[in-house]
Design a protein around this motif. Sequence first.
Motif, PDB file in Angstrom:
ATOM      1  N   ALA A   1       0.905  -1.351   0.066  1.00  0.00           N
ATOM      2  CA  ALA A   1      -0.054   0.109  -0.101  1.00  0.00           C
ATOM      3  C   ALA A   1       0.668   1.212   0.159  1.00  0.00           C
ATOM      4  N   GLY A   2       1.600   1.678  -1.152  1.00  0.00           N
ATOM      5  CA  GLY A   2       2.296   2.775  -1.245  1.00  0.00           C
ATOM      6  C   GLY A   2       3.679   2.454  -0.579  1.00  0.00           C
ATOM      7  N   ALA A   3       4.459   3.550  -0.844  1.00  0.00           N
ATOM      8  CA  ALA A   3       5.928   3.386   0.060  1.00  0.00           C
ATOM      9  C   ALA A   3       5.692   3.242   1.417  1.00  0.00           C
ATOM     10  N   ALA A   4       4.674   4.119   1.824  1.00  0.00           N
ATOM     11  CA  ALA A   4       4.671   4.267   3.540  1.00  0.00           C
ATOM     12  C   ALA A   4       3.957   2.872   4.145  1.00  0.00           C
ATOM     13  N   GLY A   5       3.226   1.963   3.097  1.00  0.00           N
ATOM     14  CA  GLY A   5       3.153   0.517   3.590  1.00  0.00           C
ATOM     15  C   GLY A   5       4.231  -0.234   3.352  1.00  0.00           C
TER      16      GLY A   5
ATOM     17  N   TYR B   1      15.097  14.227   6.734  1.00  0.00           N
ATOM     18  CA  TYR B   1      14.427  12.893   6.636  1.00  0.00           C
ATOM     19  C   TYR B   1      13.063  13.509   6.434  1.00  0.00           C
ATOM     20  N   PHE B   2      12.130  12.771   5.834  1.00  0.00           N
ATOM     21  CA  PHE B   2      10.843  12.829   5.556  1.00  0.00           C
ATOM     22  C   PHE B   2      10.051  12.934   7.082  1.00  0.00           C
ATOM     23  N   PRO B   3       9.337  13.762   7.334  1.00  0.00           N
ATOM     24  CA  PRO B   3       9.030  13.876   8.674  1.00  0.00           C
ATOM     25  C   PRO B   3       8.254  12.602   9.163  1.00  0.00           C
TER      26      PRO B   3
ATOM     27  N   LEU C   1      17.339   5.333   4.949  1.00  0.00           N
ATOM     28  CA  LEU C   1      17.949   6.297   3.987  1.00  0.00           C
ATOM     29  C   LEU C   1      16.974   6.576   2.996  1.00  0.00           C
ATOM     30  N   ASN C   2      16.970   7.899   2.527  1.00  0.00           N
ATOM     31  CA  ASN C   2      16.088   8.317   1.467  1.00  0.00           C
ATOM     32  C   ASN C   2      16.896   8.872   0.483  1.00  0.00           C
ATOM     33  N   THR C   3      16.799   8.238  -0.590  1.00  0.00           N
ATOM     34  CA  THR C   3      17.401   8.796  -1.982  1.00  0.00           C
ATOM     35  C   THR C   3      16.720   8.603  -3.149  1.00  0.00           C
TER      36      THR C   3
ATOM     37  N   VAL D   1      16.667  12.604  -2.117  1.00  0.00           N
ATOM     38  CA  VAL D   1      16.140  13.151  -0.679  1.00  0.00           C
ATOM     39  C   VAL D   1      14.745  14.025  -0.798  1.00  0.00           C
ATOM     40  N   ASN D   2      13.852  13.851  -0.077  1.00  0.00           N
ATOM     41  CA  ASN D   2      12.904  14.642   0.492  1.00  0.00           C
ATOM     42  C   ASN D   2      13.222  15.205   1.718  1.00  0.00           C
ATOM     43  N   PRO D   3      13.630  16.554   1.906  1.00  0.00           N
ATOM     44  CA  PRO D   3      13.260  17.740   1.293  1.00  0.00           C
ATOM     45  C   PRO D   3      14.320  18.387   0.153  1.00  0.00           C
TER      46      PRO D   3
ATOM     47  N   VAL E   1      15.962   1.586   1.928  1.00  0.00           N
ATOM     48  CA  VAL E   1      16.147   2.620   1.220  1.00  0.00           C
ATOM     49  C   VAL E   1      14.706   3.292   0.687  1.00  0.00           C
ATOM     50  N   ASP E   2      14.194   4.260   1.141  1.00  0.00           N
ATOM     51  CA  ASP E   2      13.054   5.149   0.525  1.00  0.00           C
ATOM     52  C   ASP E   2      13.339   5.468  -0.781  1.00  0.00           C
ATOM     53  N   GLU E   3      12.877   5.087  -1.903  1.00  0.00           N
ATOM     54  CA  GLU E   3      13.415   5.376  -3.097  1.00  0.00           C
ATOM     55  C   GLU E   3      11.878   6.148  -3.964  1.00  0.00           C
ATOM     56  N   VAL E   4      11.119   6.548  -3.168  1.00  0.00           N
ATOM     57  CA  VAL E   4       9.964   7.133  -3.747  1.00  0.00           C
ATOM     58  C   VAL E   4      10.041   7.873  -4.955  1.00  0.00           C
ATOM     59  N   TYR E   5      10.961   8.708  -5.107  1.00  0.00           N
ATOM     60  CA  TYR E   5      11.470   9.647  -6.034  1.00  0.00           C
ATOM     61  C   TYR E   5      12.521   9.137  -7.272  1.00  0.00           C
ATOM     62  N   HIS E   6      12.677   7.716  -7.233  1.00  0.00           N
ATOM     63  CA  HIS E   6      13.715   7.564  -7.879  1.00  0.00           C
ATOM     64  C   HIS E   6      13.474   7.609  -9.522  1.00  0.00           C
TER      65      HIS E   6
ATOM     66  N   ARG F   1       9.428   1.576  -2.723  1.00  0.00           N
ATOM     67  CA  ARG F   1       9.253   2.481  -3.711  1.00  0.00           C
ATOM     68  C   ARG F   1       7.770   2.458  -4.056  1.00  0.00           C
ATOM     69  N   SER F   2       7.227   3.545  -4.806  1.00  0.00           N
ATOM     70  CA  SER F   2       5.801   3.547  -5.231  1.00  0.00           C
ATOM     71  C   SER F   2       5.642   4.117  -6.305  1.00  0.00           C
ATOM     72  N   PHE F   3       4.237   4.132  -6.882  1.00  0.00           N
ATOM     73  CA  PHE F   3       3.857   4.910  -8.149  1.00  0.00           C
ATOM     74  C   PHE F   3       3.239   6.169  -7.801  1.00  0.00           C
ATOM     75  N   SER F   4       3.334   6.677  -6.620  1.00  0.00           N
ATOM     76  CA  SER F   4       2.877   7.863  -6.061  1.00  0.00           C
ATOM     77  C   SER F   4       3.299   9.029  -6.431  1.00  0.00           C
ATOM     78  N   LYS F   5       4.428   9.087  -6.852  1.00  0.00           N
ATOM     79  CA  LYS F   5       5.188  10.505  -7.524  1.00  0.00           C
ATOM     80  C   LYS F   5       5.402  10.324  -8.821  1.00  0.00           C
ATOM     81  N   ASP F   6       5.964   9.294  -9.469  1.00  0.00           N
ATOM     82  CA  ASP F   6       6.366   9.343 -10.876  1.00  0.00           C
ATOM     83  C   ASP F   6       4.921   9.568 -11.736  1.00  0.00           C
TER      84      ASP F   6
ATOM     85  N   GLU G   1      -3.885   6.063  -5.096  1.00  0.00           N
ATOM     86  CA  GLU G   1      -4.280   4.640  -5.324  1.00  0.00           C
ATOM     87  C   GLU G   1      -3.492   3.541  -4.445  1.00  0.00           C
ATOM     88  N   ARG G   2      -2.714   4.237  -3.522  1.00  0.00           N
ATOM     89  CA  ARG G   2      -1.992   3.527  -2.614  1.00  0.00           C
ATOM     90  C   ARG G   2      -1.196   2.195  -3.109  1.00  0.00           C
ATOM     91  N   LEU G   3      -0.475   2.333  -4.070  1.00  0.00           N
ATOM     92  CA  LEU G   3       0.315   1.380  -4.677  1.00  0.00           C
ATOM     93  C   LEU G   3       1.900   1.469  -4.813  1.00  0.00           C
TER      94      LEU G   3
HETATM   95  C1  LIG Z   1      10.091  10.650   1.129  1.00  0.00           C
HETATM   96  C2  LIG Z   1       8.869  10.011   1.013  1.00  0.00           C
HETATM   97  N1  LIG Z   1       8.675   8.669   1.385  1.00  0.00           N
HETATM   98  C3  LIG Z   1       7.417   8.225   1.447  1.00  0.00           C
HETATM   99  C4  LIG Z   1       6.306   8.754   1.005  1.00  0.00           C
HETATM  100  C5  LIG Z   1       4.935   8.117   0.879  1.00  0.00           C
HETATM  101  O1  LIG Z   1       4.779   7.617  -0.430  1.00  0.00           O
HETATM  102  P1  LIG Z   1       3.472   6.771  -0.731  1.00  0.00           P
HETATM  103  O2  LIG Z   1       2.568   7.787  -0.875  1.00  0.00           O
HETATM  104  O3  LIG Z   1       3.880   5.816  -2.015  1.00  0.00           O
HETATM  105  O4  LIG Z   1       3.059   6.110   0.602  1.00  0.00           O
HETATM  106  C6  LIG Z   1       6.405  10.195   0.678  1.00  0.00           C
HETATM  107  C7  LIG Z   1       5.292  10.869   0.430  1.00  0.00           C
HETATM  108  O5  LIG Z   1       5.207  11.977   0.504  1.00  0.00           O
HETATM  109  C8  LIG Z   1       7.659  10.586   0.540  1.00  0.00           C
HETATM  110  O6  LIG Z   1       8.047  11.950   0.192  1.00  0.00           O
END
Ligand SMILES: Cc1ncc(COP(=O)(O)O)c(C=O)c1O
Length: 321
Positions: free
Chosen positions: A31-35, A57-59, A102-104, A106-108, A140-145, A168-173, A179-181
């Motif tokens: 369910a998304g990268a968060a899941g 880091y992502f808060p 690790l997030n790369t 990086v958000n923010p 590694v959180d690669e949500v923006y890869h 990883r997720s399809f949330s950003k690209d 859709e939480r995937l």
């Molecule tokens: C760095 C980072 N990780 C994870 C998430 C969560 O992503 P998702 O919507 O795929 O759960 C976000 C969403 O803003 C994010 O910025």
Amino acid sequence: MSNAGYLPVRELVAHHASLPDVDASRIIMTAGAAGALALALRTFADPGEEVLVLPPYFPEYVGYCRAARLKPVFAPLSNAGPYFDVGRFQEAISGRTRIVLLNTPVNPTGHVLSEQELSTLADTLDETNRRRRRPIVLVVDEVYHRVVFGPAAHLCPLLQHHPTVLARSFSKDFGLAGERLGYLVLDPLFDTRVVVPGIEHWQRALGFVNAPATAQRALLHLADWRVDLQPLRRAREEAYAAFSSAGLDVLMPDAGLYIFARTPTTDSGAFVAALASGGIFVVAGESFGAPGWFRACFARKLEVIRAAGVGVARLLDREAH
Ligand SMILES: Cc1ncc(COP(=O)(O)O)c(C=O)c1O
């Protein structure tokens, strides 16, 4: 479907991920990268253990760790800027550290970790793991890869270090956050007969059970997975120009959806509040473990970005007089 997701979908994801020795058996739809992170944290650490979080880091990581009854511990920021100090992060490793998060990109900051940074990180973790019975897992959180603006290029840490797990997720690209995937990629070192049932247990115990079925199946019908980054690239350039011509010290992001800029006053909370009273909503650097900075999202219409630049310039001008 198994809790890990539809097999043809996992096969397709493995094909697109195109990582050595990663087939469908190492892909878990989530369910998304968060899941994905919720599952990884619980699978690779036990309550009371520590997660070393690399700033900025992502808060939400703080909440993700606490919900899993894990203790987030933060590595030091570099004196040179809003980056974790890759030469010193190991100072924050303790005998209870089970995961380095690790997030790369990086958000923010939009920073993409360089080969040099990744190899220093990998060498340090290898060195630490040699002395341990249970290795520290690099998550590694690669949500923006796939939201990377060339010539910058994202380097996948799974190619450099083991054991590594990717979220990883399809949330950003694909812009599909609702859709939480998303998915997890498991290191080829792991025995999937042990690790996958552990992750599937957490899918059920957390109540996700499986990633949304319709969203999974929709992936099978996409003609291709290309993403047109041109509108975002334009917005990034507009945001950089708007904030720097207003007089701010701004980092040009190599990736992601955000501009990170230095607050002109030491009290970043007051600066962020003053912007908010003018209708410009940004997030103070404190939330990311980087005081003295703020984050603005540029995934907006160009006229909104330009108006924000004018609003910032007006505020700075007022404060100067
Ligand atoms: C760095 C980072 N990780 C994870 C998430 C969560 O992503 P998702 O919507 O795929 O759960 C976000 C969403 O803003 C994010 O910025």
